[in-house]
Scaffold this motif. Structure first.
Motif, mmCIF file in Angstrom:
data_model
loop_
_atom_site.group_PDB
_atom_site.id
_atom_site.type_symbol
_atom_site.label_atom_id
_atom_site.label_comp_id
_atom_site.label_asym_id
_atom_site.label_seq_id
_atom_site.Cartn_x
_atom_site.Cartn_y
_atom_site.Cartn_z
ATOM 1 N N GLU A 259 0.841 -1.190 0.000
ATOM 2 C CA GLU A 259 0.000 0.000 0.000
ATOM 3 C C GLU A 259 0.878 1.242 0.000
ATOM 4 O O GLU A 259 1.890 1.301 0.708
ATOM 5 C CB GLU A 259 -0.898 0.005 1.231
ATOM 6 N N ARG B 162 -3.404 3.374 -1.361
ATOM 7 C CA ARG B 162 -3.799 2.601 -2.543
ATOM 8 C C ARG B 162 -2.930 1.357 -2.657
ATOM 9 O O ARG B 162 -1.735 1.389 -2.377
ATOM 10 C CB ARG B 162 -3.623 3.426 -3.814
ATOM 11 N N THR B 163 -3.531 0.275 -3.132
ATOM 12 C CA THR B 163 -2.783 -0.953 -3.370
ATOM 13 C C THR B 163 -1.989 -0.816 -4.653
ATOM 14 O O THR B 163 -2.514 -0.384 -5.679
ATOM 15 C CB THR B 163 -3.751 -2.145 -3.467
ATOM 16 N N HIS B 164 -0.706 -1.182 -4.581
ATOM 17 C CA HIS B 164 0.179 -1.127 -5.745
ATOM 18 C C HIS B 164 0.843 -2.476 -5.952
ATOM 19 O O HIS B 164 1.384 -3.055 -5.001
ATOM 20 C CB HIS B 164 1.287 -0.077 -5.536
ATOM 21 N N VAL C 253 -9.945 -5.201 -1.498
ATOM 22 C CA VAL C 253 -9.377 -4.204 -2.416
ATOM 23 C C VAL C 253 -10.227 -4.174 -3.682
ATOM 24 O O VAL C 253 -10.583 -5.219 -4.221
ATOM 25 C CB VAL C 253 -7.909 -4.543 -2.750
ATOM 26 N N GLU D 68 -9.385 -1.756 -6.239
ATOM 27 C CA GLU D 68 -8.598 -1.131 -7.291
ATOM 28 C C GLU D 68 -7.116 -1.236 -6.940
ATOM 29 O O GLU D 68 -6.739 -1.103 -5.778
ATOM 30 C CB GLU D 68 -8.999 0.341 -7.407
ATOM 31 N N ARG E 253 -2.944 -0.350 -8.586
ATOM 32 C CA ARG E 253 -2.141 0.392 -9.563
ATOM 33 C C ARG E 253 -0.779 -0.263 -9.703
ATOM 34 O O ARG E 253 -0.323 -0.977 -8.820
ATOM 35 C CB ARG E 253 -1.976 1.835 -9.117
ATOM 36 N N ASP F 187 -4.089 4.705 -16.134
ATOM 37 C CA ASP F 187 -4.712 5.415 -15.021
ATOM 38 C C ASP F 187 -5.072 6.819 -15.489
ATOM 39 O O ASP F 187 -4.166 7.610 -15.789
ATOM 40 C CB ASP F 187 -3.750 5.468 -13.840
ATOM 41 N N ARG G 205 -4.033 0.937 -14.055
ATOM 42 C CA ARG G 205 -4.981 0.683 -12.973
ATOM 43 C C ARG G 205 -5.795 -0.560 -13.303
ATOM 44 O O ARG G 205 -6.145 -0.794 -14.467
ATOM 45 C CB ARG G 205 -5.901 1.893 -12.823
ATOM 46 N N THR H 78 -9.336 -2.357 -12.000
ATOM 47 C CA THR H 78 -10.527 -2.300 -11.171
ATOM 48 C C THR H 78 -10.996 -3.733 -10.962
ATOM 49 O O THR H 78 -11.172 -4.481 -11.933
ATOM 50 C CB THR H 78 -11.626 -1.457 -11.850
#
Length: 158
Positions: free
Chosen positions: A73, A77-79, A111, A113, A115, A137, A150, A152
């Motif tokens: 994170e 945001r989760t990466h 989660v 979404e 990136r 994105d 990104r 989804t």
């Protein structure tokens, strides 16, 4: 088989990462930027910290480390921070299996979404990610010489 990396995997993880990066950086940036001792030490420290956090997945084939993935994170945001496959194992489903394991973990954690950043010259990786549902994105499509993608997550599809 997909499993969590352990400290005993660190040398193999760093070697795989270094070899995979060389395939897409060579000829585009100076070798020292991905093969120099300082860069390899930085890479090792990063991988060691990720392994310690329990954030590295390993794909094992025939007793050999064939691929690695890491995510975490950043800014809420989760990466997907890393996904690499040993070049000798390309096109054998290793990357797809690692990707699916990441997506499964993300869904289990709620989660919706994720990136990632991919080197703009790495067309192989871009095609892989596009085939798995990643799109540019719209909020921030670039970060220097990397494209930002990104994904989804719906409840059933990637």
């Amino acid at each position: 088989m997909i499993r969590l990396a352990t400290p005993a995997d660190l040398d193999a993880v760093v070697a795989l990462h270094t070899e995979a990066r060389a395939t897409y950086y060579r000829g585009h940036i100076p070798d020292a930027d991905f093969l120099g001792p300082g860069e390899i030490a930085r890479s090792r420290a990063g991988w060691a910290a990720a392994v310690e956090r329990g954030a590295v997945l390993c794909a094992v084939r025939d007793g050999e480390l064939a691929g690695i993935a890491a995510y975490g994170e950043r800014d809420g945001r989760t990466h997907l921070t890393q996904l690499h496959v040993l070049p000798a194992r390309w096109r054998a489903g290793v990357g797809t299996e690692l990707h699916a394991a990441c997506v499964d973990d993300w869904r289990a954690a709620g989660v919706t979404e994720a990136r990632l950043e991919v080197f703009e010259k790495n067309e192989r990786a871009q095609a892989f990610y596009a085939a798995h549902g990643w799109t540019p994105d719209p909020e921030a499509p670039r970060d220097g010489d990397h494209l930002v993608l990104r994904l989804t997550l719906g409840p059933e599809t990637e």
